[in-house]
Write a protein that holds these residues in place. Structure first.
Motif, PDB file in Angstrom:
ATOM      1  N   ARG A  85       0.870  -1.177   0.000  1.00 44.86           N
ATOM      2  CA  ARG A  85       0.000   0.000   0.000  1.00 44.86           C
ATOM      3  C   ARG A  85       0.906   1.226   0.000  1.00 44.86           C
ATOM      4  O   ARG A  85       1.383   1.666   1.042  1.00 44.86           O
ATOM      5  CB  ARG A  85      -0.915  -0.014   1.225  1.00 44.86           C
ATOM      6  CG  ARG A  85      -1.950  -1.134   1.193  1.00 44.86           C
ATOM      7  CD  ARG A  85      -2.798  -1.160   2.450  1.00 44.86           C
ATOM      8  NE  ARG A  85      -3.796  -2.226   2.398  1.00 44.86           N
ATOM      9  CZ  ARG A  85      -4.567  -2.583   3.430  1.00 44.86           C
ATOM     10  NH1 ARG A  85      -4.427  -1.958   4.598  1.00 44.86           N
ATOM     11  NH2 ARG A  85      -5.456  -3.557   3.301  1.00 44.86           N
ATOM     12  N   GLU A  88       0.720   4.226   2.328  1.00 40.79           N
ATOM     13  CA  GLU A  88       1.199   4.050   3.695  1.00 40.79           C
ATOM     14  C   GLU A  88       2.728   3.998   3.742  1.00 40.79           C
ATOM     15  O   GLU A  88       3.341   4.488   4.689  1.00 40.79           O
ATOM     16  CB  GLU A  88       0.627   2.754   4.289  1.00 40.79           C
ATOM     17  CG  GLU A  88      -0.893   2.724   4.356  1.00 40.79           C
ATOM     18  CD  GLU A  88      -1.422   1.363   4.764  1.00 40.79           C
ATOM     19  OE1 GLU A  88      -0.596   0.504   5.156  1.00 40.79           O
ATOM     20  OE2 GLU A  88      -2.634   1.143   4.683  1.00 40.79           O
ATOM     21  N   GLN A 139      -7.486   3.136   9.196  1.00 42.13           N
ATOM     22  CA  GLN A 139      -6.415   3.064   8.218  1.00 42.13           C
ATOM     23  C   GLN A 139      -5.257   3.961   8.658  1.00 42.13           C
ATOM     24  O   GLN A 139      -5.487   5.071   9.142  1.00 42.13           O
ATOM     25  CB  GLN A 139      -6.926   3.527   6.839  1.00 42.13           C
ATOM     26  CG  GLN A 139      -7.936   2.582   6.218  1.00 42.13           C
ATOM     27  CD  GLN A 139      -7.316   1.242   5.865  1.00 42.13           C
ATOM     28  OE1 GLN A 139      -6.143   1.161   5.502  1.00 42.13           O
ATOM     29  NE2 GLN A 139      -8.088   0.172   5.990  1.00 42.13           N
ATOM     30  N   VAL A 179      -0.271  -8.190   3.444  1.00 41.88           N
ATOM     31  CA  VAL A 179      -0.155  -6.745   3.207  1.00 41.88           C
ATOM     32  C   VAL A 179       0.921  -6.151   4.104  1.00 41.88           C
ATOM     33  O   VAL A 179       1.751  -5.341   3.665  1.00 41.88           O
ATOM     34  CB  VAL A 179      -1.506  -6.044   3.454  1.00 41.88           C
ATOM     35  CG1 VAL A 179      -1.342  -4.525   3.353  1.00 41.88           C
ATOM     36  CG2 VAL A 179      -2.543  -6.534   2.457  1.00 41.88           C
ATOM     37  N   ASN A 183       4.322  -4.284   2.775  1.00 43.47           N
ATOM     38  CA  ASN A 183       4.674  -2.923   3.187  1.00 43.47           C
ATOM     39  C   ASN A 183       6.063  -2.876   3.806  1.00 43.47           C
ATOM     40  O   ASN A 183       6.866  -1.979   3.521  1.00 43.47           O
ATOM     41  CB  ASN A 183       3.650  -2.399   4.195  1.00 43.47           C
ATOM     42  CG  ASN A 183       2.345  -1.970   3.551  1.00 43.47           C
ATOM     43  OD1 ASN A 183       2.227  -1.948   2.328  1.00 43.47           O
ATOM     44  ND2 ASN A 183       1.366  -1.644   4.362  1.00 43.47           N
TER      45      ASN A 183
END
Length: 263
Positions: A85, A88, A139, A179, A183
Protein backbone atom coordinates in the motif's frame (compact mmCIF):
# COMPACT_ATOMS: atom_id res chain seq x y z
CA UNK A 1 38.72 -0.63 -13.59
CA UNK A 2 39.49 -2.67 -10.46
CA UNK A 3 43.13 -2.66 -9.43
CA UNK A 4 44.73 -6.14 -9.47
CA UNK A 5 46.69 -5.40 -6.29
CA UNK A 6 43.43 -4.55 -4.51
CA UNK A 7 41.88 -7.83 -5.66
CA UNK A 8 44.92 -9.76 -4.45
CA UNK A 9 44.72 -8.04 -1.08
CA UNK A 10 41.00 -8.80 -0.92
CA UNK A 11 41.57 -12.49 -1.66
CA UNK A 12 44.30 -12.71 0.98
CA UNK A 13 42.04 -11.04 3.56
CA UNK A 14 39.12 -13.37 2.81
CA UNK A 15 41.36 -16.44 3.07
CA UNK A 16 42.67 -15.23 6.42
CA UNK A 17 39.21 -14.58 7.81
CA UNK A 18 37.98 -18.05 6.83
CA UNK A 19 40.49 -19.56 9.26
CA UNK A 20 39.08 -17.63 12.23
CA UNK A 21 36.28 -18.99 14.48
CA UNK A 22 34.74 -15.49 14.62
CA UNK A 23 34.06 -15.60 10.87
CA UNK A 24 32.18 -18.89 11.12
CA UNK A 25 30.15 -17.57 14.05
CA UNK A 26 29.20 -14.54 11.95
CA UNK A 27 28.33 -16.84 9.02
CA UNK A 28 25.90 -18.86 11.18
CA UNK A 29 24.25 -15.66 12.38
CA UNK A 30 24.00 -14.43 8.77
CA UNK A 31 22.18 -17.60 7.70
CA UNK A 32 19.64 -17.38 10.53
CA UNK A 33 19.17 -13.68 9.80
CA UNK A 34 18.45 -14.43 6.15
CA UNK A 35 15.79 -17.03 6.97
CA UNK A 36 14.20 -14.59 9.41
CA UNK A 37 14.14 -11.73 6.89
CA UNK A 38 12.81 -13.95 4.11
CA UNK A 39 9.93 -15.20 6.26
CA UNK A 40 8.78 -12.06 8.01
CA UNK A 41 10.05 -9.23 5.80
CA UNK A 42 12.12 -7.94 8.72
CA UNK A 43 14.29 -9.26 11.51
CA UNK A 44 17.57 -9.68 9.67
CA UNK A 45 19.12 -6.73 11.46
CA UNK A 46 17.38 -7.67 14.71
CA UNK A 47 19.27 -10.96 14.78
CA UNK A 48 22.53 -10.05 13.06
CA UNK A 49 23.49 -6.72 14.61
CA UNK A 50 23.06 -7.44 18.35
CA UNK A 51 24.95 -10.74 18.13
CA UNK A 52 27.78 -9.66 15.84
CA UNK A 53 28.21 -6.29 17.55
CA UNK A 54 29.68 -8.16 20.49
CA UNK A 55 32.50 -9.56 18.33
CA UNK A 56 32.87 -6.99 15.54
CA UNK A 57 31.81 -3.82 17.35
CA UNK A 58 28.56 -1.89 16.71
CA UNK A 59 29.86 0.32 13.89
CA UNK A 60 31.33 -2.53 11.87
CA UNK A 61 28.37 -4.85 12.50
CA UNK A 62 25.87 -2.25 11.28
CA UNK A 63 27.94 -1.39 8.20
CA UNK A 64 28.49 -5.04 7.25
CA UNK A 65 24.79 -5.83 7.50
CA UNK A 66 23.63 -2.96 5.33
CA UNK A 67 26.25 -3.68 2.68
CA UNK A 68 25.33 -7.35 2.12
CA UNK A 69 21.64 -6.56 2.57
CA UNK A 70 21.92 -4.07 -0.31
CA UNK A 71 22.86 -6.70 -2.87
CA UNK A 72 20.54 -9.44 -1.62
CA UNK A 73 17.37 -8.39 0.21
CA UNK A 74 16.97 -4.88 -1.24
CA UNK A 75 16.20 -5.96 -4.85
CA UNK A 76 13.92 -8.68 -3.46
CA UNK A 77 12.04 -6.07 -1.42
CA UNK A 78 11.36 -3.84 -4.42
CA UNK A 79 9.59 -6.78 -6.12
CA UNK A 80 6.79 -6.39 -3.55
CA UNK A 81 5.79 -2.90 -4.76
CA UNK A 82 2.59 -4.14 -6.52
CA UNK A 83 1.43 -5.90 -3.32
CA UNK A 84 2.13 -2.99 -0.95
CA UNK A 85 0.00 0.00 0.00
CA UNK A 86 2.11 2.82 -1.36
CA UNK A 87 0.04 5.52 0.37
CA UNK A 88 1.20 4.05 3.70
CA UNK A 89 4.77 3.22 2.71
CA UNK A 90 5.71 6.49 0.95
CA UNK A 91 5.24 8.93 3.90
CA UNK A 92 7.14 6.61 6.22
CA UNK A 93 10.01 6.10 3.77
CA UNK A 94 10.39 9.82 3.02
CA UNK A 95 10.40 10.72 6.72
CA UNK A 96 12.90 7.96 7.51
CA UNK A 97 15.29 9.15 4.80
CA UNK A 98 15.33 12.68 6.24
CA UNK A 99 16.47 11.33 9.63
CA UNK A 100 19.11 8.88 8.39
CA UNK A 101 21.98 11.43 8.33
CA UNK A 102 21.19 12.36 11.93
CA UNK A 103 21.20 8.72 12.95
CA UNK A 104 24.48 8.06 11.12
CA UNK A 105 26.07 10.98 12.94
CA UNK A 106 24.91 9.52 16.25
CA UNK A 107 26.38 6.13 15.28
CA UNK A 108 29.77 7.71 14.58
CA UNK A 109 29.93 9.89 17.69
CA UNK A 110 27.85 8.38 20.51
CA UNK A 111 28.94 5.83 23.09
CA UNK A 112 28.00 2.39 21.64
CA UNK A 113 26.93 1.06 25.04
CA UNK A 114 24.52 3.94 25.57
CA UNK A 115 23.05 3.37 22.11
CA UNK A 116 22.45 -0.31 22.80
CA UNK A 117 20.78 0.31 26.17
CA UNK A 118 18.51 2.97 24.67
CA UNK A 119 17.46 0.61 21.91
CA UNK A 120 16.71 -2.21 24.36
CA UNK A 121 14.44 0.08 26.38
CA UNK A 122 12.66 1.32 23.24
CA UNK A 123 12.04 -2.16 21.89
CA UNK A 124 10.80 -3.43 25.26
CA UNK A 125 8.27 -0.60 25.53
CA UNK A 126 6.90 -1.29 22.05
CA UNK A 127 6.68 -5.02 22.70
CA UNK A 128 4.67 -4.47 25.88
CA UNK A 129 2.27 -2.24 23.95
CA UNK A 130 1.73 -4.90 21.29
CA UNK A 131 1.26 -7.73 23.78
CA UNK A 132 -1.57 -5.86 25.50
CA UNK A 133 -3.62 -6.65 22.41
CA UNK A 134 -4.09 -3.00 21.45
CA UNK A 135 -4.97 -2.46 17.78
CA UNK A 136 -5.49 0.60 15.65
CA UNK A 137 -8.82 -0.11 13.91
CA UNK A 138 -8.58 2.57 11.27
CA UNK A 139 -6.41 3.06 8.22
CA UNK A 140 -2.88 4.37 8.85
CA UNK A 141 -2.79 8.08 8.07
CA UNK A 142 0.04 9.84 6.17
CA UNK A 143 0.88 11.84 9.32
CA UNK A 144 1.07 8.74 11.54
CA UNK A 145 3.18 6.96 8.90
CA UNK A 146 5.54 9.94 8.71
CA UNK A 147 5.97 10.09 12.50
CA UNK A 148 6.77 6.37 12.57
CA UNK A 149 9.22 6.96 9.72
CA UNK A 150 11.06 9.69 11.64
CA UNK A 151 11.58 7.32 14.55
CA UNK A 152 12.61 4.47 12.25
CA UNK A 153 15.09 6.65 10.37
CA UNK A 154 16.75 7.90 13.54
CA UNK A 155 16.89 4.45 15.15
CA UNK A 156 18.02 2.76 11.93
CA UNK A 157 20.77 5.27 11.21
CA UNK A 158 22.08 5.20 14.77
CA UNK A 159 21.82 1.49 15.59
CA UNK A 160 21.00 -0.28 12.31
CA UNK A 161 17.80 -1.57 13.91
CA UNK A 162 14.64 0.29 12.91
CA UNK A 163 12.32 -2.73 12.73
CA UNK A 164 10.71 -2.35 16.20
CA UNK A 165 9.31 1.07 15.27
CA UNK A 166 8.03 -0.08 11.89
CA UNK A 167 6.69 -3.43 13.06
CA UNK A 168 4.93 -1.94 16.09
CA UNK A 169 3.21 0.52 13.76
CA UNK A 170 1.98 -1.95 11.15
CA UNK A 171 1.25 -4.87 13.49
CA UNK A 172 -1.03 -2.54 15.47
CA UNK A 173 -3.37 -2.44 12.45
CA UNK A 174 -5.86 -5.11 11.42
CA UNK A 175 -4.34 -5.59 7.96
CA UNK A 176 -3.63 -9.09 6.67
CA UNK A 177 -0.18 -10.58 7.12
CA UNK A 178 0.48 -10.51 3.35
CA UNK A 179 -0.16 -6.74 3.21
CA UNK A 180 1.91 -6.05 6.33
CA UNK A 181 4.78 -8.11 4.97
CA UNK A 182 4.65 -6.38 1.56
CA UNK A 183 4.67 -2.92 3.19
CA UNK A 184 7.63 -3.91 5.34
CA UNK A 185 9.58 -5.37 2.43
CA UNK A 186 9.14 -2.25 0.28
CA UNK A 187 9.89 0.14 3.14
CA UNK A 188 13.12 -1.67 3.99
CA UNK A 189 14.17 -1.83 0.36
CA UNK A 190 13.95 1.98 0.19
CA UNK A 191 15.37 2.55 3.67
CA UNK A 192 18.26 0.11 3.21
CA UNK A 193 19.35 1.65 -0.08
CA UNK A 194 19.20 5.14 1.45
CA UNK A 195 21.11 3.98 4.52
CA UNK A 196 23.88 2.58 2.36
CA UNK A 197 24.25 5.93 0.58
CA UNK A 198 24.46 7.79 3.90
CA UNK A 199 26.93 5.29 5.37
CA UNK A 200 29.11 5.47 2.27
CA UNK A 201 29.48 9.23 2.51
CA UNK A 202 30.19 8.91 6.23
CA UNK A 203 33.11 6.56 5.53
CA UNK A 204 31.63 3.54 7.31
CA UNK A 205 32.32 1.07 4.47
CA UNK A 206 35.94 0.30 5.24
CA UNK A 207 37.99 -2.46 3.58
CA UNK A 208 37.34 -5.04 6.28
CA UNK A 209 33.62 -4.25 6.16
CA UNK A 210 33.62 -5.03 2.41
CA UNK A 211 35.42 -8.32 3.06
CA UNK A 212 32.91 -9.48 5.67
CA UNK A 213 30.02 -8.42 3.42
CA UNK A 214 31.39 -10.46 0.50
CA UNK A 215 31.58 -13.56 2.69
CA UNK A 216 28.07 -13.00 4.08
CA UNK A 217 26.27 -12.18 0.83
CA UNK A 218 25.73 -15.73 -0.62
CA UNK A 219 24.89 -17.17 2.80
CA UNK A 220 22.29 -14.46 3.45
CA UNK A 221 20.76 -14.91 -0.02
CA UNK A 222 20.28 -18.63 0.62
CA UNK A 223 18.59 -17.88 3.94
CA UNK A 224 16.25 -15.37 2.24
CA UNK A 225 15.10 -17.97 -0.26
CA UNK A 226 14.39 -20.53 2.46
CA UNK A 227 12.53 -18.02 4.62
CA UNK A 228 10.28 -16.98 1.73
CA UNK A 229 9.31 -20.64 1.18
CA UNK A 230 8.39 -21.01 4.86
CA UNK A 231 6.12 -17.94 4.71
CA UNK A 232 3.91 -19.43 1.99
CA UNK A 233 2.55 -22.03 4.40
CA UNK A 234 1.97 -19.69 7.37
CA UNK A 235 -1.22 -18.05 8.65
CA UNK A 236 -1.85 -14.51 9.95
CA UNK A 237 -1.73 -15.82 13.53
CA UNK A 238 1.56 -17.62 12.99
CA UNK A 239 3.02 -14.54 11.33
CA UNK A 240 2.20 -12.29 14.30
CA UNK A 241 3.53 -14.83 16.80
CA UNK A 242 6.82 -15.06 14.92
CA UNK A 243 7.01 -11.25 14.80
CA UNK A 244 6.57 -10.99 18.58
CA UNK A 245 9.17 -13.70 19.20
CA UNK A 246 11.66 -11.89 17.00
CA UNK A 247 11.14 -8.66 18.92
CA UNK A 248 11.74 -10.50 22.21
CA UNK A 249 14.94 -12.00 20.78
CA UNK A 250 16.12 -8.57 19.69
CA UNK A 251 15.65 -7.20 23.20
CA UNK A 252 17.50 -10.05 24.89
CA UNK A 253 20.39 -10.23 22.44
CA UNK A 254 20.93 -6.47 22.40
CA UNK A 255 21.62 -6.30 26.14
CA UNK A 256 25.31 -5.40 26.70
CA UNK A 257 25.38 -7.53 29.86
CA UNK A 258 25.28 -10.63 27.61
CA UNK A 259 28.41 -9.66 25.71
CA UNK A 260 30.70 -11.81 27.82
CA UNK A 261 28.75 -14.92 26.75
CA UNK A 262 29.08 -14.07 23.05
CA UNK A 263 32.66 -12.85 22.78
Amino acid sequence: MIDSAWLASLGHEVAGLLTQPTTWFVACVVFISGITRGFSGFGGALIFIPLTAAVLGPRKAVAVFYLFDLVSATPYGFSYLPKSRWREVAPMAIAAITMLPVGAWVLKTADPLILRWCMAVLVSAMLLLLMTGWRYHGQPTPLASAVAGLGAGLAGGATGVSAPVVIAYWLSSTAEAAVIRANIMVFYAIASFSTDVVYFFNGLFTFDVVVYALIAWPIYSLGLALGARFFKGSSDTHYRIVAYVLIVISVVLSLPILDRFIR
